[in-house]
Design a protein around this motif. Structure first.
Motif: not given
Length: 299
Positions: A98-121
């Motif tokens: 799977l080809a990967v874009q360089e840093p600074g690209c427009r993200a299409n996959a995100l990992v978010l770590i948050y203390h309250d997932p429900a509140a973030l949603v």
């Protein structure tokens, strides 16, 4: 557009995510991506497990995966942790083609770590409701009701048999010209495909994906395991966590239980290699044989 999902969330300062320290010190090298000492399963067991997964999605459903170059963004850890997890996912993706874009690209996959997932949603739904489709919202609601500690969703689109975007035709009769509401949405027409025995007239691409993890889950978790888990959940949408099987072993389950694999397993790598080596319009049922062959041939 759904493609704005991670473009809007990628910077993440607007969501005011607090940084948390990675559970363990970032290792200087990740080492092998396959768990050492893993008990190998018979190829027939692997084939049966993948076949069952494919049956859940329908005999005529195409495999679902990224057909565009990957651009990953990780937020919520400290700077070193974010960078390590991102780089690990990048390396895992590159290893399966799977080809990967360089840093600074427009993200299409995100990992978010948050203390309250429900509140973030809830905040995403309040401030940027177009980022989560109605179908995904219903699935997220059910996951939150179950108390899931990890939330994952994918925005997908149908493409032609070669993976190219299908151009819009004229608006559906009865709709307002130029409108994209429920009635006047522009239809997509696939002009290019002919059905074949082992291929479909269309393909299905992940346009964007996101994973939200409760920061309490991350605390104490091996960072390689976190990155490999994120790899499988984001890059392999049809591979549901194998909660109801003792085999084959997968980093997706049990998670975050300490008894679970600590990184990508032989099955995980075989699954990803098969998924990203098949033609875009390959039916999901072809995955079983492909995964078993790679699994058996991997030494």
């Amino acid at each position: 557009m759904k493609t704005r999902l991670l473009a809007a969330l990628a910077p993440v300062p607007a969501l005011a995510l607090p940084a948390v320290a990675a559970a363990q010190e970032v290792p200087p090298e990740a080492g092998s991506i396959v768990v050492e000492g893993e008990t190998l399963e018979e190829p027939a067991q692997v084939r049966a497990a993948v076949q069952d997964l494919a049956q859940r999605h329908g005999r005529d459903a195409p495999t679902t995966r990224y057909l565009d170059d990957l651009c990953i963004s990780v937020s919520g850890l400290n700077a070193a942790g974010n960078a390590f997890v991102r780089q690990r996912i990048v390396e895992n993706a590159a290893e399966v083609g799977l080809a990967v874009q360089e840093p600074g690209c427009r993200a299409n996959a995100l990992v978010l770590i948050y203390h309250d997932p429900a509140a973030l949603v809830d905040r995403i739904m309040d401030e940027q409701p177009w980022l989560i489709s109605a179908g995904n919202q219903n699935r997220l609601d059910r996951a939150l009701d179950r108390g899931d500690e990890v939330l994952v969703w994918h925005n997908e689109e149908v493409r032609d048999e070669s993976g190219r975007r299908i151009p819009h035709s004229q608006n559906i009769a009865g709709g307002t010209r130029g409108s994209h509401d429920a009635i006047g949405t522009a239809a997509r027409v696939n002009h290019g495909g002919w059905p074949r025995r082992n291929a479909l007239q269309h393909s299905r691409s992940v346009v964007s994906a996101a994973m939200i993890l409760d920061s309490d889950v991350v605390a104490g978790l091996d960072i390689v395991r976190l990155a490999d888990y994120a790899t499988m959940r984001l890059l392999a949408p049809d591979l549901v966590p194998l909660d109801d099987r003792g085999s084959p072993a997968s980093v997706t389950s049990p998670f975050p239980d300490e008894s679970g694999p600590q990184g990508l397993t032989r099955f995980d790598t075989a699954y990803l290699q098969a998924l990203y080596s098949l033609p875009p319009n390959a039916p999901a049922l072809r995955m079983a044989g492909a995964v078993a062959r790679i699994y058996e041939s991997d030494e």
